[in-house]
Scaffold this motif. Sequence first.
Motif, PDB file in Angstrom:
ATOM      1  N   VAL A   1       3.783  -3.232  -2.456  1.00  0.00           N
ATOM      2  CA  VAL A   1       4.200  -4.574  -2.860  1.00  0.00           C
ATOM      3  C   VAL A   1       5.562  -4.453  -3.530  1.00  0.00           C
ATOM      4  CG1 VAL A   1       3.714  -6.513  -4.395  1.00  0.00           C
ATOM      5  CG2 VAL A   1       1.853  -5.435  -3.133  1.00  0.00           C
ATOM      6  N   ARG A   2       6.510  -5.283  -3.096  1.00  0.00           N
ATOM      7  CA  ARG A   2       7.838  -5.270  -3.696  1.00  0.00           C
ATOM      8  C   ARG A   2       8.306  -6.696  -3.939  1.00  0.00           C
ATOM      9  NH1 ARG A   2       9.176  -0.855   0.255  1.00  0.00           N
ATOM     10  NH2 ARG A   2       8.484   1.022  -0.817  1.00  0.00           N
ATOM     11  N   VAL A   3       9.252  -6.826  -4.863  1.00  0.00           N
ATOM     12  CA  VAL A   3       9.853  -8.118  -5.196  1.00  0.00           C
ATOM     13  C   VAL A   3      11.352  -8.013  -4.970  1.00  0.00           C
ATOM     14  CG1 VAL A   3      10.341  -9.731  -7.060  1.00  0.00           C
ATOM     15  CG2 VAL A   3       8.070  -8.747  -6.864  1.00  0.00           C
ATOM     16  N   GLU A   4      11.933  -9.026  -4.330  1.00  0.00           N
ATOM     17  CA  GLU A   4      13.379  -9.076  -4.099  1.00  0.00           C
ATOM     18  C   GLU A   4      13.939 -10.327  -4.748  1.00  0.00           C
ATOM     19  OE1 GLU A   4      14.106  -8.831   0.068  1.00  0.00           O
ATOM     20  OE2 GLU A   4      13.552  -6.705   0.200  1.00  0.00           O
ATOM     21  N   GLY A   5      14.985 -10.155  -5.526  1.00  0.00           N
ATOM     22  CA  GLY A   5      15.606 -11.289  -6.203  1.00  0.00           C
ATOM     23  C   GLY A   5      16.321 -10.845  -7.456  1.00  0.00           C
ATOM     24  N   ALA A   6      17.015 -11.783  -8.088  1.00  0.00           N
ATOM     25  CA  ALA A   6      17.812 -11.464  -9.266  1.00  0.00           C
ATOM     26  C   ALA A   6      16.955 -11.305 -10.520  1.00  0.00           C
ATOM     27  CB  ALA A   6      18.862 -12.564  -9.494  1.00  0.00           C
ATOM     28  N   THR A   7      15.817 -11.989 -10.572  1.00  0.00           N
ATOM     29  CA  THR A   7      14.966 -11.937 -11.757  1.00  0.00           C
ATOM     30  C   THR A   7      14.132 -10.667 -11.757  1.00  0.00           C
ATOM     31  OG1 THR A   7      14.798 -14.347 -11.741  1.00  0.00           O
ATOM     32  CG2 THR A   7      13.210 -13.156 -13.095  1.00  0.00           C
ATOM     33  N   LYS A   8      14.151  -9.963 -12.875  1.00  0.00           N
ATOM     34  CA  LYS A   8      13.403  -8.714 -12.973  1.00  0.00           C
ATOM     35  C   LYS A   8      11.936  -9.005 -13.283  1.00  0.00           C
ATOM     36  CE  LYS A   8      13.412  -4.196 -15.255  1.00  0.00           C
ATOM     37  NZ  LYS A   8      13.343  -3.484 -13.968  1.00  0.00           N
ATOM     38  N   ILE A   9      11.062  -8.442 -12.478  1.00  0.00           N
ATOM     39  CA  ILE A   9       9.618  -8.558 -12.687  1.00  0.00           C
ATOM     40  C   ILE A   9       9.124  -7.258 -13.320  1.00  0.00           C
ATOM     41  CG2 ILE A   9       7.381  -8.850 -11.578  1.00  0.00           C
ATOM     42  CD1 ILE A   9       9.029 -11.353 -11.504  1.00  0.00           C
ATOM     43  N   ALA A  10       8.363  -7.368 -14.406  1.00  0.00           N
ATOM     44  CA  ALA A  10       7.859  -6.185 -15.103  1.00  0.00           C
ATOM     45  C   ALA A  10       7.025  -5.327 -14.155  1.00  0.00           C
ATOM     46  CB  ALA A  10       7.023  -6.606 -16.311  1.00  0.00           C
ATOM     47  N   SER A  11       7.207  -4.011 -14.247  1.00  0.00           N
ATOM     48  CA  SER A  11       6.499  -3.109 -13.336  1.00  0.00           C
ATOM     49  C   SER A  11       4.989  -3.227 -13.503  1.00  0.00           C
ATOM     50  CB  SER A  11       6.950  -1.669 -13.584  1.00  0.00           C
ATOM     51  OG  SER A  11       6.707  -1.283 -14.917  1.00  0.00           O
ATOM     52  N   ARG A  12       4.514  -3.457 -14.736  1.00  0.00           N
ATOM     53  CA  ARG A  12       3.061  -3.587 -14.932  1.00  0.00           C
ATOM     54  C   ARG A  12       2.517  -4.818 -14.210  1.00  0.00           C
ATOM     55  NH1 ARG A  12       5.444  -4.866 -19.813  1.00  0.00           N
ATOM     56  NH2 ARG A  12       5.087  -6.979 -20.598  1.00  0.00           N
ATOM     57  N   GLN A  13       3.327  -5.894 -14.106  1.00  0.00           N
ATOM     58  CA  GLN A  13       2.889  -7.073 -13.373  1.00  0.00           C
ATOM     59  C   GLN A  13       2.818  -6.770 -11.877  1.00  0.00           C
ATOM     60  OE1 GLN A  13       5.326 -10.559 -13.920  1.00  0.00           O
ATOM     61  NE2 GLN A  13       4.118 -11.812 -12.518  1.00  0.00           N
ATOM     62  N   LEU A  14       3.789  -6.032 -11.388  1.00  0.00           N
ATOM     63  CA  LEU A  14       3.810  -5.672  -9.971  1.00  0.00           C
ATOM     64  C   LEU A  14       2.623  -4.763  -9.629  1.00  0.00           C
ATOM     65  CD1 LEU A  14       5.691  -6.384  -7.650  1.00  0.00           C
ATOM     66  CD2 LEU A  14       6.891  -4.239  -8.029  1.00  0.00           C
ATOM     67  N   VAL A  15       2.318  -3.820 -10.511  1.00  0.00           N
ATOM     68  CA  VAL A  15       1.167  -2.936 -10.300  1.00  0.00           C
ATOM     69  C   VAL A  15      -0.131  -3.748 -10.286  1.00  0.00           C
ATOM     70  CG1 VAL A  15      -0.202  -1.091 -11.342  1.00  0.00           C
ATOM     71  CG2 VAL A  15       2.286  -0.883 -11.231  1.00  0.00           C
ATOM     72  N   ALA A  16      -0.237  -4.710 -11.199  1.00  0.00           N
ATOM     73  CA  ALA A  16      -1.439  -5.550 -11.251  1.00  0.00           C
ATOM     74  C   ALA A  16      -1.599  -6.352  -9.966  1.00  0.00           C
ATOM     75  CB  ALA A  16      -1.364  -6.488 -12.458  1.00  0.00           C
ATOM     76  N   VAL A  17      -0.493  -6.875  -9.429  1.00  0.00           N
ATOM     77  CA  VAL A  17      -0.551  -7.630  -8.176  1.00  0.00           C
ATOM     78  C   VAL A  17      -0.993  -6.717  -7.037  1.00  0.00           C
ATOM     79  CG1 VAL A  17       0.841  -8.849  -6.459  1.00  0.00           C
ATOM     80  CG2 VAL A  17       1.170  -9.329  -8.893  1.00  0.00           C
ATOM     81  N   ALA A  18      -0.416  -5.505  -6.966  1.00  0.00           N
ATOM     82  CA  ALA A  18      -0.746  -4.584  -5.881  1.00  0.00           C
ATOM     83  C   ALA A  18      -2.222  -4.190  -5.914  1.00  0.00           C
ATOM     84  CB  ALA A  18       0.138  -3.342  -5.974  1.00  0.00           C
TER      85      ALA A  18
ATOM     86  N   THR B   1       9.928 -12.714  -2.058  1.00  0.00           N
ATOM     87  CA  THR B   1      11.356 -12.981  -2.175  1.00  0.00           C
ATOM     88  C   THR B   1      11.600 -14.176  -3.084  1.00  0.00           C
ATOM     89  OG1 THR B   1      11.693 -12.143   0.064  1.00  0.00           O
ATOM     90  CG2 THR B   1      13.479 -13.443  -0.895  1.00  0.00           C
ATOM     91  N   GLU B   2      12.513 -14.004  -4.022  1.00  0.00           N
ATOM     92  CA  GLU B   2      12.816 -15.058  -4.981  1.00  0.00           C
ATOM     93  C   GLU B   2      13.624 -16.179  -4.334  1.00  0.00           C
ATOM     94  OE1 GLU B   2      14.504 -15.459  -9.564  1.00  0.00           O
ATOM     95  OE2 GLU B   2      15.218 -13.828  -8.277  1.00  0.00           O
ATOM     96  N   THR B   3      13.221 -17.417  -4.580  1.00  0.00           N
ATOM     97  CA  THR B   3      13.980 -18.602  -4.194  1.00  0.00           C
ATOM     98  C   THR B   3      14.256 -19.414  -5.460  1.00  0.00           C
ATOM     99  OG1 THR B   3      12.035 -20.009  -3.857  1.00  0.00           O
ATOM    100  CG2 THR B   3      12.728 -18.624  -2.003  1.00  0.00           C
ATOM    101  N   GLN B   4      14.907 -20.550  -5.307  1.00  0.00           N
ATOM    102  CA  GLN B   4      15.215 -21.368  -6.475  1.00  0.00           C
ATOM    103  C   GLN B   4      13.954 -21.887  -7.161  1.00  0.00           C
ATOM    104  OE1 GLN B   4      17.889 -24.431  -5.121  1.00  0.00           O
ATOM    105  NE2 GLN B   4      19.679 -23.084  -5.219  1.00  0.00           N
ATOM    106  N   LYS B   5      12.886 -22.064  -6.395  1.00  0.00           N
ATOM    107  CA  LYS B   5      11.667 -22.635  -6.967  1.00  0.00           C
ATOM    108  C   LYS B   5      10.598 -21.599  -7.307  1.00  0.00           C
ATOM    109  CE  LYS B   5      12.233 -27.047  -4.537  1.00  0.00           C
ATOM    110  NZ  LYS B   5      11.600 -28.017  -3.605  1.00  0.00           N
TER     111      LYS B   5
ATOM    112  N   LEU C   1       8.291 -16.352  -2.423  1.00  0.00           N
ATOM    113  CA  LEU C   1       7.598 -16.563  -1.149  1.00  0.00           C
ATOM    114  C   LEU C   1       7.241 -15.211  -0.545  1.00  0.00           C
ATOM    115  CD1 LEU C   1       9.853 -19.346   0.418  1.00  0.00           C
ATOM    116  CD2 LEU C   1       7.611 -19.637  -0.645  1.00  0.00           C
ATOM    117  N   PRO C   2       6.033 -15.084   0.027  1.00  0.00           N
ATOM    118  CA  PRO C   2       5.623 -13.799   0.605  1.00  0.00           C
ATOM    119  C   PRO C   2       6.123 -13.616   2.031  1.00  0.00           C
ATOM    120  CG  PRO C   2       3.806 -15.356   0.710  1.00  0.00           C
ATOM    121  CD  PRO C   2       4.944 -16.073   0.021  1.00  0.00           C
ATOM    122  N   SER C   3       6.428 -12.376   2.366  1.00  0.00           N
ATOM    123  CA  SER C   3       6.729 -11.986   3.745  1.00  0.00           C
ATOM    124  C   SER C   3       6.216 -10.560   3.927  1.00  0.00           C
ATOM    125  CB  SER C   3       8.235 -12.081   4.040  1.00  0.00           C
ATOM    126  OG  SER C   3       8.971 -11.205   3.203  1.00  0.00           O
TER     127      SER C   3
END
Length: 510
Positions: free
Chosen positions: A262-279, A313-317, A320-322
Amino acid sequence: MESNQNTEFPIPGRVSADELAVWWERVRRELDSRSDTESWLRQVAEHYLSSDHQFPLAAHKEILRVLSHMEEAHPVLEMRLLGNLETPANLLGQKMGALGACGGASSLIRLDAELSPDKLGSPFVRKMHDTALARLRRRATGKGLVSLSSLSLPAGIALVLECVSGLEDTLAAVLMRECGTMVKTVKSHTMKGKVEVRPGEDWRWDWIDRVRLFEQMRFDTVQSRSVIPSDSMAPVWVEAAVQSGLPDIVSSCTQGARRFAVRVEGATKIASRQLVAVARALEDRLNAVSSEGEGTDRWVNDPRTEDWVFVFTETQKGYLPSLRLDRRLWDRRFEYRGKLVPAASKPTVAAFLAEWAGRLPDGARILDPFCGSGMELIECGIRFPTARLFGGDTSGEALDAAKQNVIAAGVVVQDFRECDVSEWTSGGFDLVVTNPPFGKRARVDDVVRLLETFLKTTAARLVPGGQVVWICPQPKRCTRFAAGLGLMLERKSRLDIGGFEVEAQVLRKH
């Protein structure tokens, strides 16, 4: 400082314990930049097995951290670590990390059944224990088999081809030409680096080798859907991924373990612990869904050896998953790239320049006076198999790389010359195609002089009606200068190459 002669890499000899620990820490930090990581790590393991008793405690910790980067099982190292888990106790966390990297069934049984929580001690050791168990279970699950020919796209899913910004319209045209009735629609997103494809009823995957202008492909949902706010809890992210239909793509073409990250793309930094929890939550949810249906193949969250990546992927709102499929599983187009040089051309950009050359007569003479590692020559050789190719560069190292690459590509180059662009005395070229030097390391005045010399030489060496198809880093100045030499601009497109805005141009000799 002496070196240990038992290995192919230098290990400090007569130094203090602190200096040795610092050396191993530097080695660990440099691992990501190595091209031979796994073979080098096995050398480290052999050295550790022969002399681990000689390491002071701090250096011992660092070498175990180095070994935790291994990806392949090492039974001898595994047995050594399992036989000494209790001593010394303050190395237990690092030993857990190394066992997760090199262990197998024995490690899984020992860590899962025999180590009670009271023996684990600190939170750090418990964390390393859990991480090691997760890695061992993933290895035990095995690797799945992905068959691209079996991949089917559910309704509401589009194939998105990612490319260098500026190549979108040409990529869309090539797709329509090569795929024909296989595609329902092709939508070009100009200067956004993507082309969206809606497959038709007789869709197949045999077009990939013929469409050479895109870097990566991903799968997007095209139906309207709610976005994920960045502060959402893991279940919200998981629900969006599951409801998107993207997991159905993985299931359609994967036999065995379905390894994903699971990865996040965008300017806003997502905490690694949140990403691990999602995965982890996504892994649990997908396995629960699979067990309810006919399929029993497990989903495995493994960001080290994944075949698939769920990308948010980060959008203005919101997000979105891909879904992306590991490029190594489908892309064989540029396997000729055995040797590269600094600032080498992207092969997709080289293929774009060859595409822009249009039609050439049989036996056309093609020159690249800044050939570097040979990308433009190779792509022209693939597109124009009867052409006679010529390449030059001032760097002998670059020419050596180009010679190796053209052989690997099965392309024949008539002549390679180590020379300046002004030294090309032969003429009669139908096409000059090139991506000249530019970038932060090049002074603007030097680049301008080089480009003017290039244009003068080219104007003199082209046949009447011949073309220059090139990447121009100074378009306004060079276009005026070229016009004064009888090279008239016929086509142009703005490109973004590695953060540099340049212009692709076609100049015609009148």
